[in-house]
Write an enzyme that holds these catalytic residues in place. Structure first.
Site, PDB file in Angstrom:
ATOM      1  N   THR A 198     -50.764 -26.409 -28.767  1.00 48.50           N
ATOM      2  CA  THR A 198     -52.027 -25.990 -29.347  1.00 48.50           C
ATOM      3  C   THR A 198     -53.200 -26.264 -28.781  1.00 48.50           C
ATOM      4  O   THR A 198     -53.998 -25.567 -28.997  1.00 48.50           O
ATOM      5  CB  THR A 198     -51.853 -26.191 -31.019  1.00 48.50           C
ATOM      6  OG1 THR A 198     -50.556 -26.238 -31.445  1.00 48.50           O
ATOM      7  CG2 THR A 198     -52.674 -25.553 -31.881  1.00 48.50           C
ATOM      8  N   ARG A 230     -50.168 -26.169 -22.850  1.00 46.94           N
ATOM      9  CA  ARG A 230     -48.897 -26.380 -21.858  1.00 46.94           C
ATOM     10  C   ARG A 230     -47.667 -26.027 -22.420  1.00 46.94           C
ATOM     11  O   ARG A 230     -47.367 -26.219 -23.512  1.00 46.94           O
ATOM     12  CB  ARG A 230     -49.002 -28.008 -21.482  1.00 46.94           C
ATOM     13  CG  ARG A 230     -50.277 -28.232 -20.832  1.00 46.94           C
ATOM     14  CD  ARG A 230     -50.127 -30.137 -20.614  1.00 46.94           C
ATOM     15  NE  ARG A 230     -50.510 -30.719 -21.823  1.00 46.94           N
ATOM     16  CZ  ARG A 230     -50.541 -32.117 -21.788  1.00 46.94           C
ATOM     17  NH1 ARG A 230     -50.408 -32.647 -20.848  1.00 46.94           N
ATOM     18  NH2 ARG A 230     -50.805 -32.725 -22.799  1.00 46.94           N
ATOM     19  N   SER A 255     -36.437 -25.678 -42.515  1.00 45.26           N
ATOM     20  CA  SER A 255     -37.409 -24.564 -42.368  1.00 45.26           C
ATOM     21  C   SER A 255     -37.073 -23.538 -41.283  1.00 45.26           C
ATOM     22  O   SER A 255     -36.420 -24.134 -40.061  1.00 45.26           O
ATOM     23  CB  SER A 255     -38.544 -25.173 -41.473  1.00 45.26           C
ATOM     24  OG  SER A 255     -39.721 -24.174 -41.427  1.00 45.26           O
ATOM     25  N   GLY A 258     -43.935 -29.391 -36.791  1.00 51.42           N
ATOM     26  CA  GLY A 258     -44.722 -28.349 -37.547  1.00 51.42           C
ATOM     27  C   GLY A 258     -44.985 -29.267 -38.904  1.00 51.42           C
ATOM     28  O   GLY A 258     -44.729 -28.571 -40.032  1.00 51.42           O
ATOM     29  N   LYS A 259     -45.702 -30.215 -38.607  1.00 48.59           N
ATOM     30  CA  LYS A 259     -46.242 -30.822 -39.931  1.00 48.59           C
ATOM     31  C   LYS A 259     -47.398 -29.918 -40.643  1.00 48.59           C
ATOM     32  O   LYS A 259     -47.442 -29.895 -41.985  1.00 48.59           O
ATOM     33  CB  LYS A 259     -46.988 -32.145 -39.510  1.00 48.59           C
ATOM     34  CG  LYS A 259     -46.193 -33.379 -39.109  1.00 48.59           C
ATOM     35  CD  LYS A 259     -47.249 -34.560 -38.596  1.00 48.59           C
ATOM     36  CE  LYS A 259     -47.979 -34.156 -37.410  1.00 48.59           C
ATOM     37  NZ  LYS A 259     -46.995 -34.351 -36.202  1.00 48.59           N
ATOM     38  N   THR A 276     -49.693 -42.092 -26.928  1.00 48.14           N
ATOM     39  CA  THR A 276     -50.935 -41.982 -27.404  1.00 48.14           C
ATOM     40  C   THR A 276     -51.417 -43.446 -27.839  1.00 48.14           C
ATOM     41  O   THR A 276     -50.740 -44.117 -27.467  1.00 48.14           O
ATOM     42  CB  THR A 276     -51.331 -41.026 -28.391  1.00 48.14           C
ATOM     43  OG1 THR A 276     -52.556 -40.643 -28.539  1.00 48.14           O
ATOM     44  CG2 THR A 276     -50.645 -41.138 -29.693  1.00 48.14           C
ATOM     45  N   ASP A 288     -45.393 -32.257 -32.610  1.00 47.14           N
ATOM     46  CA  ASP A 288     -44.977 -30.749 -32.616  1.00 47.14           C
ATOM     47  C   ASP A 288     -43.891 -30.217 -33.203  1.00 47.14           C
ATOM     48  O   ASP A 288     -43.295 -29.352 -33.011  1.00 47.14           O
ATOM     49  CB  ASP A 288     -45.224 -30.141 -31.035  1.00 47.14           C
ATOM     50  CG  ASP A 288     -46.603 -30.590 -30.358  1.00 47.14           C
ATOM     51  OD1 ASP A 288     -47.421 -30.448 -31.091  1.00 47.14           O
ATOM     52  OD2 ASP A 288     -46.266 -31.046 -29.369  1.00 47.14           O
ATOM     53  N   GLY A 327     -38.840 -20.781 -40.286  1.00 46.91           N
ATOM     54  CA  GLY A 327     -39.777 -19.836 -40.034  1.00 46.91           C
ATOM     55  C   GLY A 327     -41.175 -20.445 -40.175  1.00 46.91           C
ATOM     56  O   GLY A 327     -41.391 -21.370 -40.865  1.00 46.91           O
ATOM     57  N   HIS A 369     -53.162 -27.821 -35.082  1.00 46.42           N
ATOM     58  CA  HIS A 369     -52.388 -27.017 -35.819  1.00 46.42           C
ATOM     59  C   HIS A 369     -53.108 -25.662 -36.037  1.00 46.42           C
ATOM     60  O   HIS A 369     -54.433 -25.643 -35.960  1.00 46.42           O
ATOM     61  CB  HIS A 369     -52.306 -27.872 -37.176  1.00 46.42           C
ATOM     62  CG  HIS A 369     -53.283 -28.156 -37.840  1.00 46.42           C
ATOM     63  ND1 HIS A 369     -53.636 -29.745 -37.678  1.00 46.42           N
ATOM     64  CD2 HIS A 369     -54.243 -27.761 -38.779  1.00 46.42           C
ATOM     65  CE1 HIS A 369     -54.788 -29.666 -38.452  1.00 46.42           C
ATOM     66  NE2 HIS A 369     -55.042 -28.599 -39.123  1.00 46.42           N
ATOM     67  N   ASP A 420     -34.115 -21.540 -37.000  1.00 47.15           N
ATOM     68  CA  ASP A 420     -34.076 -20.144 -36.444  1.00 47.15           C
ATOM     69  C   ASP A 420     -34.173 -20.122 -34.947  1.00 47.15           C
ATOM     70  O   ASP A 420     -33.388 -19.203 -34.413  1.00 47.15           O
ATOM     71  CB  ASP A 420     -35.030 -19.464 -37.008  1.00 47.15           C
ATOM     72  CG  ASP A 420     -36.695 -19.807 -36.788  1.00 47.15           C
ATOM     73  OD1 ASP A 420     -36.886 -21.191 -37.225  1.00 47.15           O
ATOM     74  OD2 ASP A 420     -37.421 -19.391 -36.242  1.00 47.15           O
TER      75      ASP A 420
HETATM   76  P1  IMP Z   1     -53.585 -38.627 -25.535  1.00 47.04           P
HETATM   77  O1  IMP Z   1     -53.112 -38.876 -26.868  1.00 47.04           O
HETATM   78  O2  IMP Z   1     -54.357 -37.383 -25.169  1.00 47.04           O
HETATM   79  O3  IMP Z   1     -54.022 -39.770 -24.805  1.00 47.04           O
HETATM   80  O4  IMP Z   1     -51.957 -37.922 -24.638  1.00 47.04           O
HETATM   81  C1  IMP Z   1     -50.968 -39.172 -24.615  1.00 47.04           C
HETATM   82  C2  IMP Z   1     -49.499 -38.590 -24.687  1.00 47.04           C
HETATM   83  O5  IMP Z   1     -49.190 -38.131 -25.813  1.00 47.04           O
HETATM   84  C3  IMP Z   1     -49.480 -37.161 -23.715  1.00 47.04           C
HETATM   85  O6  IMP Z   1     -48.073 -37.164 -23.254  1.00 47.04           O
HETATM   86  C4  IMP Z   1     -49.903 -35.919 -24.707  1.00 47.04           C
HETATM   87  O7  IMP Z   1     -49.074 -35.107 -24.278  1.00 47.04           O
HETATM   88  C5  IMP Z   1     -48.975 -36.641 -25.996  1.00 47.04           C
HETATM   89  N1  IMP Z   1     -49.815 -35.898 -27.392  1.00 47.04           N
HETATM   90  C6  IMP Z   1     -51.040 -36.341 -27.781  1.00 47.04           C
HETATM   91  N2  IMP Z   1     -51.166 -35.503 -28.889  1.00 47.04           N
HETATM   92  C7  IMP Z   1     -50.280 -34.799 -28.794  1.00 47.04           C
HETATM   93  C8  IMP Z   1     -49.625 -33.794 -29.719  1.00 47.04           C
HETATM   94  O8  IMP Z   1     -50.431 -33.482 -30.774  1.00 47.04           O
HETATM   95  N3  IMP Z   1     -48.364 -33.066 -29.657  1.00 47.04           N
HETATM   96  C9  IMP Z   1     -47.648 -33.401 -28.657  1.00 47.04           C
HETATM   97  N4  IMP Z   1     -48.148 -34.563 -27.929  1.00 47.04           N
HETATM   98  C10 IMP Z   1     -49.262 -34.994 -27.801  1.00 47.04           C
END
Ligand code: IMP
Length: 506
Positions: free
Chosen positions: A363, A367, A490, A30-31, A271, A28, A492, A56, A396
Site C-alpha cells: 500500500t 512493491r 476472514s 489486514g489489521k 523496522t 500486511d 474477503g 491501509h 479465500d
Molecule cells: P522501514 O520501516 O521503512 O524502515 O522498513 C524496514 C523494513 O520493514 C522493510 O523490510 C520494510 O519493507 C518493512 N516494513 C515497514 N513497514 C511495513 C508495513 O507496513 N508492511 C510490511 N512491511 C513493512
C-alpha cells in the site's frame, strides 16, 4: 455490518475492555479491516507505533483513501469515539497534512482525531538518509519514509510539541540538521538533488543553490505544519490513562508485524520500533498490563516486503530478487506471467499466482510482496511473545490450491552456530520455535506437511458450519501445531466476509 455478525462480535468481546490487535507475521495481514470491524464496540482507537511506512486503504462510497498515519478506525466518529495517534509514533507532518486533505475532500470529519504532543517528527533529512543509505548489498528494502533515521534520532530529534513553538522549532531544526549535515555533505549531489525534487520532500521547495538544503524553507514548512496540526495536539499519554480509569473501552491498533519488530524481529531486516503487543501498549501510553486481551492476526499464507530471511518463500532467492527489483510492478508481472497458476510445479509461479489473487502489492510502496507457505515455527515464536489468540485472514486466496503445504520444522544447513545452551550444526532439525536470527534463518531448509486444498469458493461463507471440511482441517492443523486458537476467520475484504468461529467470549 449485519445484525447477526454484530451480535456474534458483541458476545465475543463481552469480557474485553482493552484489546490490542496486531500482526503475528511480517505485516500486511489486514489489521485495517479488523480495527474498522471491531471499532463499534470500543470508545477509543489508538495507534502506538510506526509511521507512514504502514498503509491501509479506507473505502468511503466509491472513493478509496490511502492512509498511512491516521488510525484505521477514523470512519467511526459517532457517540464521542476518539482516534489517537500515540506518543510512540513517528509522524511525517507533510504526509499527515496530506491525509487530512484527503479526509476533507471526502467530507469526513477528523474532529475526533488526536495527536500526541510527544510523538516524534520525521524531518526531511531523515527521509534523505533513509533513501541514500538503503542501497547496495546492505539494503534492507525500507519503505523510504525516514522511519529508521527518525527513531534513531530520538535523543536529539524533535517531537510534535516543538512544532507549536516557533523559536524552539527553528533552533531545534538548525541544531538537528548540524548532526546530519556531515552525512548529506558526502552524498552524491545529483542523487540528493533528485531526491529533493520528490513529493515526499516537498517537491523541490527545500532545494538551495548554495547549501545542501534551504533551511529557511524547511523551518517555514514545519511552522505551517505546526499551525495546521495544533488543534489535534493533546497530551494523549495522560488522556489515555484517564480514559482507562473511566473504564472506557480501548482498541489498540498495531503497525507492521511482530517479525519486523526492532526487539523481536529478524534484525537488521526490521523496522525501528517494537511492534509487539508490549511495544504497542507503551507507544499508546498504556502499561502492557493495562491491556486485557490480545488478538494476533495471521494470514493463511505468508508475505514479506523488502529484504530479509523468509524460510518458506515460494521460489526462494528468485522470488526475493524479483520482488526487490525496483522495475517490477504489478503491470510488468502481469505481462510477464499472464497465466501463472497456483498449482504450478514451479514454486515461483505459484507465488506469482497467489500474489495476484491476494493483491499482494504494498500500500505504501506498491512493491510486490514476497509470498510463502504458512510457517508453524514462526507462529510458535510469535505466540511466545504475543499470546495464542488469533484471527486468520485471506483464507479465500487459497481457494484454488489442490494441495496446501504447512511448514512444521526447519533443517539447519549452516556452519556451527552457538545459542545459549545449544550448538547448531549442519543437518540439525529445528523442531519447535523459530529463532529469529537472520544468520540462522538464511540457512534453514523447510519441512512441510501437506494437506488437500478445499478447492471451492469461500468468499460467501458466514459460518464455519457451511465451510468445507478441508478448510476446517487446515485451521485445526495450524491450531494444534502451534497451540493457538483461531477465533475469527476472514474470507474477503468486506466487513461481512468475517466468520466468528468461537462460541465463547475472548
Ligand atoms: P522501514 O520501516 O521503512 O524502515 O522498513 C524496514 C523494513 O520493514 C522493510 O523490510 C520494510 O519493507 C518493512 N516494513 C515497514 N513497514 C511495513 C508495513 O507496513 N508492511 C510490511 N512491511 C513493512
Amino acid at each position: 455490518m449485519n445484525e447477526h455478525l454484530f451480535e456474534q462480535l458483541r458476545h465475543f468481546l463481552l469480557m474485553t475492555r482493552t484489546l490490542a490487535v496486531g500482526c503475528m507475521q511480517f505485516g500486511d495481514t489486514g489489521k485495517g479491516k479488523f480495527i474498522d470491524l471491531l471499532m463499534p464496540f470500543f470508545d477509543l482507537n489508538v495507534r502506538g507505533n510506526g509511521g507512514a511506512n504502514a498503509g491501509h486503504t479506507v473505502k468511503v462510497g466509491d472513493r478509496l483513501l490511502a492512509l498511512h498515519l491516521v488510525p484505521s478506525g477514523i470512519l467511526h466518529d459517532a457517540d464521542g469515539k476518539i482516534n489517537i495517534m500515540g506518543s510512540g509514533m513517528a509522524i511525517d507532518p507533510l504526509t499527515l497534512c496530506h491525509e487530512l486533505d484527503q479526509l476533507e475532500l471526502a467530507s469526513l470529519s477528523y474532529d475526533h482525531l488526536r495527536l500526541s504532543h510527544r510523538a516524534l517528527v520525521v524531518l526531511p533529512w531523515h527521509i534523505l538518509r533513509d533513501r541514500l543509505s538503503d542501497t547496495g548489498t546492505e539494503k534492507i528494502g525500507t519503505t523510504g519514509r525516514g522511519i529508521g533515521p527518525c527513531y534513531s534520532d530520538q535523543r536529539e530529534g524533535l517531537d510534535i510539541n516543538d512544532l507549536l513553538n516557533v523559536d524552539v522549532l527553528a533552533n531545534k531544526l538548525r541544531a538537528n540538521f548540524r548532526h546530519h549535515k556531515p552525512f548529506l555533505a558526502q552524498a552524491d549531489p545529483a542523487a540528493l538533488a533528485n531526491l529533493l525534487k520528490t513529493p515526499a520532500l516537498a517537491s523541490g521547495s527545500y532545494q538551495s543553490d548554495h547549501d545542501l538544503l534551504n533551511m529557511d524553507a524547511v523551518i517555514e514548512s514545519y511552522r505551517q505544519y505546526g499551525q495546521r496540526l495544533a488543534p489535534l495536539v493533546h497530551n494523549t499519554d495522560e488522556e489515555i490513562q484517564e480514559f482507562w480509569r473511566q473504564s472506557k473501552r480501548i482498541l489498540l491498533e498495531g503497525a507492521q508485524g511482530l517479525l519486523l519488530s526492532l526487539k523481536h524481529g529478524t534484525r537488521p531486516y526490521v523496522t525501528n520500533c517494537d511492534t509487539s503487543f508490549q511495544g504497542m501498549a507503551l507507544g499508546a501510553g498504556l502499561l502492557p498490563e493495562q491491556v486485557d486481551k490480545h488478538l494476533g492476526i495471521i494470514k493463511a499464507y505468508l508475505t514479506r516486503v523488502g529484504r530479509g530471511p523468509f524460510p518458506t518463500e515460494l521460489g526462494g532467492q528468485r522470488s526475493d530478487d524479483w520482488c526487490n527489483d525496483p522495475d517490477i510492478t504489478r503491470k510488468v508481472e502481469d505481462e510477464r506471467f499472464p497465466k501463472a497458476d497456483v498449482n504450478s510445479s514451479d514454486n515461483f509461479l505459484s507465488g506469482v499466482a497467489l500474489r495476484k489473487k491476494g493483491k499482494e502489492f504494498g500500500t505504501t510502496t506498491a512493491r510486490p510482496r514476497r509470498i510463502g507457505w504458512f510457517d508453524v515455527p514462526l507462529l510458535r515464536y510469535a505466540r511466545s511473545i504475543n499470546g495464542p489468540d488469533l484471527i486468520i485472514t485471506k483464507v479465500d486466496v487459497l481457494d484454488e490450491c489442490e494441495n496446501i503445504p504447512i511448514c512444521t520444522r526447519y533443517c539447519y544447513t549452516g556452519a556451527e552456530h552457538l545459542l545459549p545452551g545449544q550448538k547448531l550444526t549442519g543437518g540439525l532439525y529445528l523442531n519447535s520455535v523459530m529463532e529469529p536470527r537472520t544468520e540462522i534463518l538464511q540457512h534453514c531448509n523447510t519441512i512441510y506437511t501437506h494437506g488437500p486444498g478445499w478447492q471451492q469458493p469461500t468468499v460467501r461463507l458466514t459460518t464455519m458450519a457451511d465451510a468445507p471440511e478441508k478448510l476446517e482441517r487446515y485451521l485445526r492443523c495450524i491450531e494444534s501445531w502451534s497451540n493457538c486458537t483461531i477465533h475469527l476467520v476472514s474470507v474477503g475484504a468486506d466487513r461481512e466476509q468475517t466468520i466468528v468461529r468461537s462460541s465463547d467470549p475472548l
